[in-house]
Design a protein around this motif. Structure first.
Motif, short mmCIF file in Angstrom:
data_model
loop_
_atom_site.label_atom_id
_atom_site.label_comp_id
_atom_site.label_asym_id
_atom_site.label_seq_id
_atom_site.Cartn_x
_atom_site.Cartn_y
_atom_site.Cartn_z
N MET A 139 19.38 146.96 7.06
CA MET A 139 18.55 147.58 8.07
C MET A 139 17.94 148.84 7.45
O MET A 139 18.65 149.65 6.86
N GLU A 140 16.63 149.00 7.59
CA GLU A 140 15.99 150.19 7.04
C GLU A 140 16.35 151.40 7.89
O GLU A 140 16.73 151.28 9.05
N GLN A 141 16.24 152.58 7.29
CA GLN A 141 16.64 153.80 7.98
C GLN A 141 15.80 154.03 9.23
O GLN A 141 14.57 153.98 9.19
N SER A 142 16.47 154.27 10.33
CA SER A 142 15.79 154.52 11.59
C SER A 142 15.40 155.99 11.68
O SER A 142 16.05 156.86 11.14
N ILE A 143 14.34 156.23 12.44
CA ILE A 143 13.78 157.56 12.61
C ILE A 143 13.93 158.00 14.06
O ILE A 143 13.75 157.20 14.99
N ASN A 144 14.22 159.27 14.26
CA ASN A 144 14.34 159.79 15.63
C ASN A 144 13.00 160.33 16.13
O ASN A 144 12.00 160.26 15.42
N VAL A 145 13.01 160.87 17.32
CA VAL A 145 11.78 161.37 17.95
C VAL A 145 11.22 162.61 17.25
O VAL A 145 10.10 163.02 17.53
N LEU A 146 11.98 163.18 16.34
CA LEU A 146 11.53 164.34 15.56
C LEU A 146 11.03 163.93 14.18
O LEU A 146 10.80 164.79 13.33
N ASP A 147 10.89 162.61 13.96
CA ASP A 147 10.49 162.06 12.66
C ASP A 147 11.48 162.42 11.56
O ASP A 147 11.12 162.64 10.41
N GLN A 148 12.75 162.44 11.92
CA GLN A 148 13.85 162.70 11.00
C GLN A 148 14.81 161.51 11.07
O GLN A 148 14.73 160.71 11.99
N PRO A 149 15.75 161.41 10.11
CA PRO A 149 16.72 160.32 10.19
C PRO A 149 17.49 160.35 11.51
O PRO A 149 17.89 161.42 11.99
N LEU A 150 17.66 159.19 12.10
CA LEU A 150 18.36 159.05 13.37
C LEU A 150 19.83 159.44 13.21
O LEU A 150 20.50 158.94 12.31
N GLN A 151 20.31 160.32 14.07
CA GLN A 151 21.71 160.74 14.02
C GLN A 151 22.57 159.83 14.89
O GLN A 151 22.07 159.11 15.75
N THR A 152 23.85 159.88 14.66
CA THR A 152 24.81 159.10 15.44
C THR A 152 24.88 159.64 16.86
O THR A 152 24.90 160.85 17.07
N CYS A 153 24.95 158.73 17.81
CA CYS A 153 25.10 159.10 19.22
C CYS A 153 26.59 159.17 19.57
O CYS A 153 27.06 160.19 20.04
#
Length: 141
Positions: free
Chosen positions: A1-15
């Motif tokens: 799976m390619e790296q997901s991006i968050n709403v800040l255009d940064q790597p998605l952090q763990t929830c």
């Protein structure tokens, strides 16, 4: 799976990994073609939201308790937001958002301003920085 991006255009952090959340049960609000519900919004749920969700046909109270962090379907969160704005429920029924753990795809249904209004940092009164506006590179105040 390619790296997901968050709403800040940064790597998605763990929830959350306790309980393990996400459509793929990897602790993150990742999404893909099989995720018809778009489980992309990272939130900390509370009793009011759990009751609201149950009243709309999705009773999560058997698996979640107030204070749990969970990847919600963005449309359910928006449904709570809309109900609040229409005076049908109180503001506390809209779960706090964990912005760095919210997938960029959530922006297909809500705005960064909606997320900022309900940011867990804002609700807890944390100081020390603004969330950058990804469309302009500038901060949202």
């Amino acid at each position: 799976m390619e790296q997901s991006i968050n709403v800040l255009d940064q790597p998605l952090q763990t929830c959350s990994e306790q309980p393990m959340t996400g459509f793929y049960r990897n602790g993150r609000c990742d999404t893909g073609p099989g995720d018809g519900g778009s489980h992309t919004l990272a939130a900390e749920v509370n009793a009011e939201f759990l009751s609201f969700s149950a009243s709309r046909g999705n009773d999560l109270r058997g698996i979640l308790s107030p204070g749990c962090r969970w990847c919600l379907c963005v449309s359910r969160w928006k449904e709570a937001l809309d109900a609040y704005r229409q005076g049908q429920i109180g503001k506390q029924a809209v779960p706090s958002v964990i912005i760095p753990a919210t997938h960029k795809m959530a922006l297909s249904k809500v705005t960064i301003q909606d997320l900022q209004e309900f940011s867990i940092d804002k609700r807890q009164g944390l100081r020390g920085g603004s969330i950058p506006d990804p469309s302009s590179g500038g901060p949202i105040r």
